[in-house]
Design a protein around this motif. Structure first.
Motif, mmCIF file in Angstrom:
data_model
loop_
_atom_site.group_PDB
_atom_site.id
_atom_site.type_symbol
_atom_site.label_atom_id
_atom_site.label_comp_id
_atom_site.label_asym_id
_atom_site.label_seq_id
_atom_site.Cartn_x
_atom_site.Cartn_y
_atom_site.Cartn_z
ATOM 1 N N VAL A 33 -18.013 -4.641 -10.874
ATOM 2 C CA VAL A 33 -17.846 -5.512 -10.544
ATOM 3 C C VAL A 33 -16.856 -4.763 -9.538
ATOM 4 N N GLY A 34 -15.830 -4.300 -10.033
ATOM 5 C CA GLY A 34 -14.667 -3.372 -9.417
ATOM 6 C C GLY A 34 -14.830 -2.511 -9.433
ATOM 7 N N LYS A 35 -16.236 -1.777 -8.703
ATOM 8 C CA LYS A 35 -16.501 -0.182 -8.639
ATOM 9 C C LYS A 35 -16.593 -0.227 -7.084
ATOM 10 N N ASN A 36 -15.081 0.493 -6.751
ATOM 11 C CA ASN A 36 -14.966 0.914 -5.367
ATOM 12 C C ASN A 36 -14.099 -0.201 -4.545
ATOM 13 N N LEU A 52 2.026 -4.289 -16.133
ATOM 14 C CA LEU A 52 1.577 -2.791 -17.030
ATOM 15 C C LEU A 52 0.051 -3.711 -16.722
ATOM 16 N N SER A 53 -0.158 -4.931 -17.989
ATOM 17 C CA SER A 53 -0.746 -5.695 -17.920
ATOM 18 C C SER A 53 -2.427 -5.559 -16.977
ATOM 19 N N SER A 54 -1.473 -5.942 -15.744
ATOM 20 C CA SER A 54 -2.834 -6.400 -14.386
ATOM 21 C C SER A 54 -3.102 -4.677 -14.116
ATOM 22 N N ILE A 55 -1.975 -3.638 -13.769
ATOM 23 C CA ILE A 55 -3.142 -2.194 -13.829
ATOM 24 C C ILE A 55 -3.932 -2.435 -14.984
ATOM 25 N N LYS A 56 -3.448 -2.095 -16.386
ATOM 26 C CA LYS A 56 -4.617 -1.915 -17.338
ATOM 27 C C LYS A 56 -5.615 -2.585 -16.614
ATOM 28 N N LEU A 61 -12.024 -3.261 -15.559
ATOM 29 C CA LEU A 61 -13.222 -3.196 -14.435
ATOM 30 C C LEU A 61 -13.359 -2.442 -13.212
ATOM 31 N N GLY A 62 -12.900 -1.084 -13.910
ATOM 32 C CA GLY A 62 -13.509 -0.468 -12.591
ATOM 33 C C GLY A 62 -12.347 -0.112 -10.645
ATOM 34 N N THR A 314 -9.799 -10.894 -16.668
ATOM 35 C CA THR A 314 -10.715 -11.945 -16.460
ATOM 36 C C THR A 314 -10.575 -12.962 -14.793
ATOM 37 N N VAL A 315 -9.492 -12.625 -14.002
ATOM 38 C CA VAL A 315 -9.248 -13.260 -13.551
ATOM 39 C C VAL A 315 -9.946 -12.819 -11.739
ATOM 40 N N PHE A 316 -9.268 -11.481 -11.921
ATOM 41 C CA PHE A 316 -9.782 -10.081 -11.304
ATOM 42 C C PHE A 316 -11.364 -10.347 -11.247
ATOM 43 N N HIS A 317 -12.114 -10.234 -12.674
ATOM 44 C CA HIS A 317 -13.050 -10.226 -12.724
ATOM 45 C C HIS A 317 -14.320 -11.753 -11.630
ATOM 46 N N GLU A 318 -13.744 -12.689 -12.268
ATOM 47 C CA GLU A 318 -13.801 -14.027 -11.024
ATOM 48 C C GLU A 318 -13.767 -14.022 -9.966
ATOM 49 N N ILE A 319 -12.627 -13.142 -9.048
ATOM 50 C CA ILE A 319 -12.729 -13.547 -8.198
ATOM 51 C C ILE A 319 -13.264 -12.473 -7.437
#
Length: 324
Positions: A33-36, A52-56, A61-62, A314-319
Motif C-alpha cells: 500500500v505504501g510502496k513508492n 516519531l510514531s507517524s514516521i514509524k 507501510l513501506g 491504520t489511518v495512513f493505510h486507509e487513505i
C-alpha cells in the motif's frame, strides 16, 4: 477514507478498530500500500510521540516520510491574506503548502491554539487554511480543538486490554472515566474534546467526564457523556481512568482556582474496578498523577503511547489504499 480530521471522517469505528488490531498483529504486512508513496509531516508546534510514531507508521507501510518544522526548518511563513510582506516573513503559506503537498501523497499537519480568542481557535482557521491549500489528503496530527490520532490510539489500547472481539462485543459496558487533573500551565481542550467525541460514539463504553465546575467542554463534543463534578464518585467502579488537564472553555483559556485536589493518587485508583490509568503524555509527575500510580501496574501509558504507531499506520493505510 478521504481525510482524517476527526472521528466524523470514520465511516465505521468498529471496522477501523478491527483493522488497527489486524495491522498491529502484522505491522509489515501491508507494505504494498505504501510502496513508492511519501507521507509529509509538517509541525507548527513541538511533538515527540506524534512525530516519531507517524514516521514509524509510514515506514511500516513501506512509505517514505519527510518532516518539516515550520519556521525552524523552513522560511518564516506569512499567514495573513493581503499582507504586504516587507517585514520578517519570507514565504507565504499559500505557496509553501502547495509546494509541500506536491512533495507527498498524504500531508500530516499539526497546529496549536493560541488560547486567546475562542472563535479563532474553534474555527480552526490555521488548520483549515493548510487543508484548503493542500492538493493531497490531510491527516490531523492535532489541531486547535482536536487530536483524533491520540483518541484512536486510546481506543486501540482499551480494546486490547478487554480482549475486544468485533464479532462478540462486551456484554457489559466498559466504564471509562476521563478526569480533569491539575497542571501549572493553561492547556488546550484538543485531547479531551477528541477523547469525548470518540468515546461517546463507542456503543460498548459507558463514558463519564469528571471535572470541577467551570471546566465544562464544548457540548458538541460531550453529548451523551455522563458529566460528574465529584472525582472520587466518578472513579468508583471505573475500568479505565484517563487523566488530562484542560483550561476553561467558557472563560476561554483560563485556569480556574480549585480548592479540591484532583491529582490521581493510588487511593483514588483503589476506588476503581482494578482500573487502568491512561494519559496521552507528556505528563507532569506528582501534579497530574502520583509517581506511585504512574510506576505501578495500574499504568498503561507506555502501551498507549506505543499504539500511536498503529493509529497513524491504520489511518495512513486507509487513505493510501484509496489513492490511484
Amino acid at each position: 477514507m478521504k481525510q482524517f480530521i476527526s472521528v466524523n471522517d470514520v465511516e465505521n469505528i468498529d471496522q477501523l478498530l478491527e483493522k488497527a488490531l489486524e495491522i498491529k498483529a502484522d505491522p509489515f504486512g501491508q507494505q504494498a500500500v505504501g510502496k513508492n508513496k511519501t507521507i509529509g509531516l509538517i509541525f507548527f508546534n513541538p511533538s515527540l510521540r506524534t512525530r516519531l510514531s507517524s514516521i514509524k507508521a509510514a515506514y511500516n507501510l513501506g512509505a517514505n516520510a519527510w518532516v518539516l518544522n515550520a519556521g525552524a526548518d523552513s522560511w518564516t511563513l506569512e499567514m495573513g491574506d493581503g499582507t504586504v510582506m516587507n517585514g520578517d516573513t519570507q514565504e507565504h503559506i499559500k505557496e509553501a503548502i502547495q509546494v509541500m503537498s506536491a512533495y507527498c501523497d498524504v500531508l500530516g499537519v499539526r497546529t496549536f491554539p493560541k488560547l486567546e480568542q475562542k472563535e479563532e481557535d474553534y474555527s480552526e482557521a490555521m488548520f483549515n487554511k493548510v487543508k484548503d491549500l493542500s492538493s493531497v489528503p490531510v491527516v490531523s496530527l492535532e489541531s486547535a480543538t482536536l487530536h483524533p490520532l491520540q483518541s484512536f490510539a486510546d481506543l486501540i489500547t482499551i480494546a486490547e486490554k478487554i480482549n475486544y472481539n468485533p464479532a462478540n462485543p462486551p456484554k457489559e459496558k466498559v466504564k471509562v472515566v476521563m478526569t480533569w487533573a491539575p497542571h501549572p500551565r493553561r492547556l488546550p481542550q484538543a485531547v479531551p474534546n477528541s477523547f469525548a467525541e470518540w468515546f461517546t460514539k463507542v456503543d460498548w463504553v459507558d463514558f463519564t467526564i469528571a471535572q470541577p465546575k467551570g471546566y465544562e467542554l464544548d457540548a458538541k463534543f460531550t453529548h451523551g457523556a455522563n458529566i460528574v463534578y465529584d472525582q472520587e464518585e466518578a472513579l468508583k467502579g471505573a475500568d479505565f481512568v484517563y487523566a488530562k488537564n484542560w483550561s476553561s472553555y467558557e472563560d476561554y483559556g483560563a485556569i480556574i482556582p480549585q480548592e479540591k485536589d484532583w491529582q490521581v493518587t493510588i487511593d483514588k485508583m483503589k476506588l476503581t474496578n482494578d482500573g487502568k490509568f491512561m494519559h496521552c503524555l507528556p505528563v507532569r509527575r506528582n501534579v497530574v498523577v502520583a509517581d506511585e500510580v504512574l510506576d505501578s501496574s495500574y499504568s498503561i501509558v507506555i502501551e498507549e503511547a506505543t499504539n500511536r504507531i498503529y493509529s497513524a499506520q491504520t489511518v495512513f493505510h486507509e487513505i493510501l489504499k484509496g489513492l490511484k
